[in-house]
Enzyme design. Structure first.
Site, PDB file in Angstrom:
ATOM      1  N   GLY A  90     -53.646   1.797  46.107  1.00 21.10           N
ATOM      2  CA  GLY A  90     -54.635   2.803  46.445  1.00 21.10           C
ATOM      3  C   GLY A  90     -54.244   3.720  47.577  1.00 21.10           C
ATOM      4  O   GLY A  90     -53.535   3.324  48.507  1.00 21.10           O
ATOM      5  N   ASP A 106     -59.419   3.954  45.825  1.00 22.91           N
ATOM      6  CA  ASP A 106     -59.959   4.357  44.525  1.00 22.91           C
ATOM      7  C   ASP A 106     -59.212   3.781  43.345  1.00 22.91           C
ATOM      8  O   ASP A 106     -59.792   3.571  42.304  1.00 22.91           O
ATOM      9  CB  ASP A 106     -59.946   5.890  44.448  1.00 22.91           C
ATOM     10  CG  ASP A 106     -60.692   6.418  43.246  1.00 22.91           C
ATOM     11  OD1 ASP A 106     -60.358   7.495  42.771  1.00 22.91           O
ATOM     12  OD2 ASP A 106     -61.602   5.720  42.762  1.00 22.91           O
ATOM     13  N   THR A 107     -57.914   3.543  43.457  1.00 19.55           N
ATOM     14  CA  THR A 107     -57.116   3.287  42.269  1.00 19.55           C
ATOM     15  C   THR A 107     -55.897   2.437  42.589  1.00 19.55           C
ATOM     16  O   THR A 107     -55.372   2.501  43.692  1.00 19.55           O
ATOM     17  CB  THR A 107     -56.604   4.632  41.691  1.00 19.55           C
ATOM     18  OG1 THR A 107     -57.686   5.540  41.576  1.00 19.55           O
ATOM     19  CG2 THR A 107     -55.983   4.445  40.326  1.00 19.55           C
ATOM     20  N   VAL A 108     -55.431   1.657  41.611  1.00 14.80           N
ATOM     21  CA  VAL A 108     -54.144   0.975  41.721  1.00 14.80           C
ATOM     22  C   VAL A 108     -53.249   1.468  40.589  1.00 14.80           C
ATOM     23  O   VAL A 108     -53.732   1.958  39.570  1.00 14.80           O
ATOM     24  CB  VAL A 108     -54.289  -0.562  41.651  1.00 14.80           C
ATOM     25  CG1 VAL A 108     -55.171  -1.064  42.778  1.00 14.80           C
ATOM     26  CG2 VAL A 108     -54.841  -1.012  40.294  1.00 14.80           C
ATOM     27  N   VAL A 143     -52.290   3.116  35.474  1.00 16.91           N
ATOM     28  CA  VAL A 143     -53.234   3.291  36.565  1.00 16.91           C
ATOM     29  C   VAL A 143     -54.551   2.626  36.164  1.00 16.91           C
ATOM     30  O   VAL A 143     -54.889   2.579  34.982  1.00 16.91           O
ATOM     31  CB  VAL A 143     -53.438   4.806  36.866  1.00 16.91           C
ATOM     32  CG1 VAL A 143     -53.995   5.538  35.673  1.00 16.91           C
ATOM     33  CG2 VAL A 143     -54.300   5.025  38.083  1.00 16.91           C
TER      34      VAL A 143
END
Length: 423
Positions: free
Chosen positions: A55, A239-241, A256
């Site tokens: 993230g 928010d994201t990996v 993602v």
């Protein structure tokens, strides 16, 4: 050092993927004379490379160890696949499953809850060899959304359905859930996907929203900006990996996964599921000399409106990868006309590009794959990990903007080089 523009801070730290005994080498040949067996003069093949991120947002010092451990485990899972001869797309899926299973990341287990107190996940994957893409959006009740995205990709590669129907590459909501279950992916009750931390963050954010309803709008916006730098373990900031991989054959893949923004409206789909926004992977071709793979993180709406993953991939065809990524982040993201009304543009990327080359040593018959890997972010921090199939363990790093710089208006960029040997 590259010259800096007024809105960019560049931290140039080219880190090698050397083994422990060669930590100072900038470009590491994964071969040396002391690795030769008594009966062979051939170098040992190195079966690929992986770069992951946990993230782009805010990573507190108190949780740094947990973020790094999640990245290390994800790298190891991908490398295990590569060592077993699996293609890049399967290795990148394995990395994402590990990141989704970590309770410290906003993906899969422990994802942010939406306004209704439910978990809805987004994920996508792209295979650089076939150029096929699979994605799911606003998906509930599935522990590992990336498995559904990968299954969609695999099914699409099989060709048309009965009666000549085109197989889907992007499914959302209940339809995505039912398709996943019908293809052998087990469901998981949403309440089991929530963690103690995600539930407490939801309650905290809900109280803030209730208090904000009775305040002046301008005061509330000022308060929100102040709180953004006080993220307690990232209440929506992480928010994201994602991950990017190159395998022994030189094929690349990217993936993602995200639980989305905290307190998002039900049904909202972020960049993690959008084509060209969350991830991108493309093998070298007659038109492109480099294979490229990209995975993004940050504010989904900013990443969607700029299609940042595809923009960064295209930029990587320039000769100087570091300069190309710097210019892409500046011109296509921070200063993008599509985000002209935003005072802070928040996002991050990991980028991998590779090309085949012939080694002069130890033998002109030995080919190598030159891998350049970079990460860049405009957020306060970004956690990354990387590993070649030759390495005994992954390296991890939390990149941070220098003190005094303004998130969303400045950027950091770092990376390294690795050379893979191929017989």
């Amino acid at each position: 050092m590259i010259g800096l523009s007024s809105n960019a801070v560049v931290m140039e730290s080219l880190t090698s993927c050397a083994e422990e005994q060669h930590p100072s080498s900038l470009v590491t040949n994964c071969w040396s004379k002391n690795q030769e067996s008594s009966g062979s003069q051939r170098p040992k093949c190195v079966r690929g490379f992986v770069l992951v991120h946990a993230g782009a947002g805010y990573h507190s010092e108190s949780k740094a160890k947990e973020y790094k451990h999640a990245c290390k485990r994800a790298c190891q899972k991908a490398v295990d696949q590569l060592r077993a001869g699996a293609p890049a797309v399967e290795a990148v899926t394995a990395a994402l499953v590990e990141l989704e299973d970590s309770p410290f990341t906003n993906a899969g287990m422990g994802s942010n809850l939406n306004l209704s107190g439910e978990i809805e996940c987004d994920a996508s994957i792209m295979d650089g060899k076939s150029l096929h893409f699979g994605a799911v959006g606003a998906l509930s009740g599935i522990k590992n959304p990336v498995l559904v995205a990968n299954c969609l990709l695999n099914e699409a590669q099989k060709g048309k359905l009965s009666a000549g129907r085109i197989p889907p590459c992007f499914l959302v909501g209940r339809g995505a859930h039912d398709w996943a279950v019908s293809h052998g992916i087990p469901p998981c009750p949403s309440e089991k996907m929530a963690t103690r931390f995600s539930l407490s963050a939801y309650k905290r954010n809900k109280r803030k929203m209730e208090l904000a309803e009775g305040t002046d709008a301008e005061h509330h916006q000022t308060k929100k900006r102040r709180q953004s730098s006080e993220n307690e373990n990232g209440s929506g900031g992480l928010d994201t990996v994602g991950a990017v991989v190159v395998d022994l054959e030189g094929n690349v893949a990217a993936a993602v996964s995200s639980g989305g923004l905290a307190m998002k409206h039900p049904g909202r789909v972020g960049q993690a599921a959008h084509y060209g926004c969350g991830c991108w992977a493309e093998n070298a071709s007659n038109m492109n000399p480099f294979s490229t793979a990209v995975s993004t993180s940050g504010c989904g709406e900013h990443l969607i409106r700029t299609m940042l993953a595809r923009e960064c991939s295209a930029a990587m065809q320039s000769e100087d990868a570091h300069q190309a990524l710097l210019e892409a982040m500046q011109n296509k993201f921070i200063s993008s006309p599509f985000l002209a009304g935003e005072d802070r543009v928040l996002g991050g990327v990991i980028v991998l590009r590779s090309c085949r080359c012939v080694e002069a040593q130890p033998s002109p018959n030995i080919q190598g794959i030159l891998v350049e890997f970079l990460w860049s972010h405009t957020t306060e921090s970004m956690c990354v990990g990387y590993m070649s199939a030759r390495d005994s363990k992954a390296k991890t790093h939390i990149s941070r903007l220098p003190p005094g710089t303004v998130p969303g208006q400045s950027l950091a960029i770092e990376g390294g080089v690795c050379r893979l040997m191929v017989e």
